[in-house]
Design an enzyme around this catalytic site. Structure first.
Site, short mmCIF file in Angstrom:
data_model
loop_
_atom_site.label_atom_id
_atom_site.label_comp_id
_atom_site.label_asym_id
_atom_site.label_seq_id
_atom_site.Cartn_x
_atom_site.Cartn_y
_atom_site.Cartn_z
N PRO A 268 43.93 26.85 41.30
CA PRO A 268 43.99 25.45 40.88
C PRO A 268 43.14 25.19 39.64
CG PRO A 268 43.72 25.61 43.26
CD PRO A 268 43.57 26.99 42.71
N GLU A 269 43.74 24.50 38.69
CA GLU A 269 43.02 24.09 37.49
C GLU A 269 43.01 22.56 37.46
OE1 GLU A 269 43.80 26.20 33.85
OE2 GLU A 269 44.74 27.87 34.90
N LYS B 279 37.05 20.92 37.99
CA LYS B 279 37.77 21.43 39.15
C LYS B 279 37.18 20.94 40.47
CE LYS B 279 38.97 25.69 36.65
NZ LYS B 279 39.01 27.16 36.71
N ARG C 88 39.36 38.31 32.29
CA ARG C 88 40.55 37.50 32.53
C ARG C 88 41.76 38.04 31.78
NH1 ARG C 88 39.20 32.07 34.11
NH2 ARG C 88 36.95 31.74 34.23
#
Length: 261
Positions: A2-3, A59, A249
């Site tokens: 989730p962002e 977030k 990432r």
């Protein structure tokens, strides 16, 4: 994971499901998602309280009650679900909040990488969120430029560092940089004024679209819609997309649309 757009969607679920409703009962089905508070402490703090207007920072989601604040972070697989107390309980429903008006709010999370905290006052909130940078939806251009000019590292690393700018994750950062025609490995402090203006404009535009969709949408016209293709191609110029890693990432970018320097 989730962002910001996903968490903004959860904020809307919380508001529509729980705002103005009294917490009748708190059922903790898995205490492994609680941080810094036990099952009894959570119940004692929230039962009988009325949820107010929820807030989001980056977030993190804040469920205020006029007293203690329930603070949620969703990790990779967390979400909020609104239903009724007699709905079937699912395997990953970790905490159930039964509310007045025959509503039930559920924290559902498969991997349990984050979870729920309880802040009794503003000092508790400061300890939890004090290291967060400005929210990516609320930051103005001058503050974003100040953040970038103070960073020594790469541009993508700066955008995804929650202490610099709160809310952006891997997908959003790649999408925004692709739209702004900036390579992710550019040095953040070496951007020109035009670069910074373009980055801010594209960040705002991308976030508005993503929040409307409730996620970072895998549309054909978006980089996100092609990053996982077997032979990923840029939806703007048709060039083959490059894959690399930055700060651990997975990073996707277009060598033609995002040139060096």
């Amino acid at each position: 994971m989730p962002e910001l757009p996903d968490v903004e969607g959860f904020r809307q679920v919380l508001e529509s499901c729980a705002k103005g409703r009294v917490v009748r009962h708190v059922e903790v089905r898995d205490a492994g998602v609680l941080h810094g508070v036990g099952v009894r402490g959570l119940r004692d703090a929230l039962e009988g309280r009325r949820f107010g207007t929820p807030e989001r920072h980056g977030k993190w989601l804040l469920a205020r009650t006029g007293g203690p604040t329930l603070v949620l972070h969703f990790g990779m697989t967390g979400r909020l679900v609104c239903g009724r107390p007699d709905d079937a309980v699912e395997a990953h429903d970790r905490v159930l909040f039964t509310l007045s008006g025959n509503r039930q709010l559920r924290f559902r999370d498969q991997r349990k990488l984050q979870g729920l905290w309880l802040a009794h006052d503003d000092s508790d909130l400061d300890r939890l969120l004090g290291r967060q940078g400005p929210d990516a939806m609320a930051v103005d251009r001058a503050d974003l430029e100040a953040v970038l000019s103070s960073r020594r590292g790469h541009l993508k690393t700066a955008l995804t560092d929650q202490s610099a700018l709160a809310g952006l994750g891997n997908l959003l950062a790649d999408e925004i940089l692709w739209r702004a025609r900036l390579r992710p490995d550019r040095l953040a402090r070496e951007l020109t004024q035009d670069d910074r203006r373009r980055l801010y404009s594209e960040m705002r535009r991308t976030l508005r679209s993503a929040v409307s969709a409730g996620c970072v949408p895998p549309r054909d016209s978006w980089l996100t819609g092609h990053r996982d293709d077997p032979d990923p191609r840029c939806p703007r110029c048709g060039s083959g997309l490059r894959r690399s890693r930055m700060a651990g990432r997975g990073t996707v970018w277009c060598p033609r649309c995002q040139p060096e320097g």
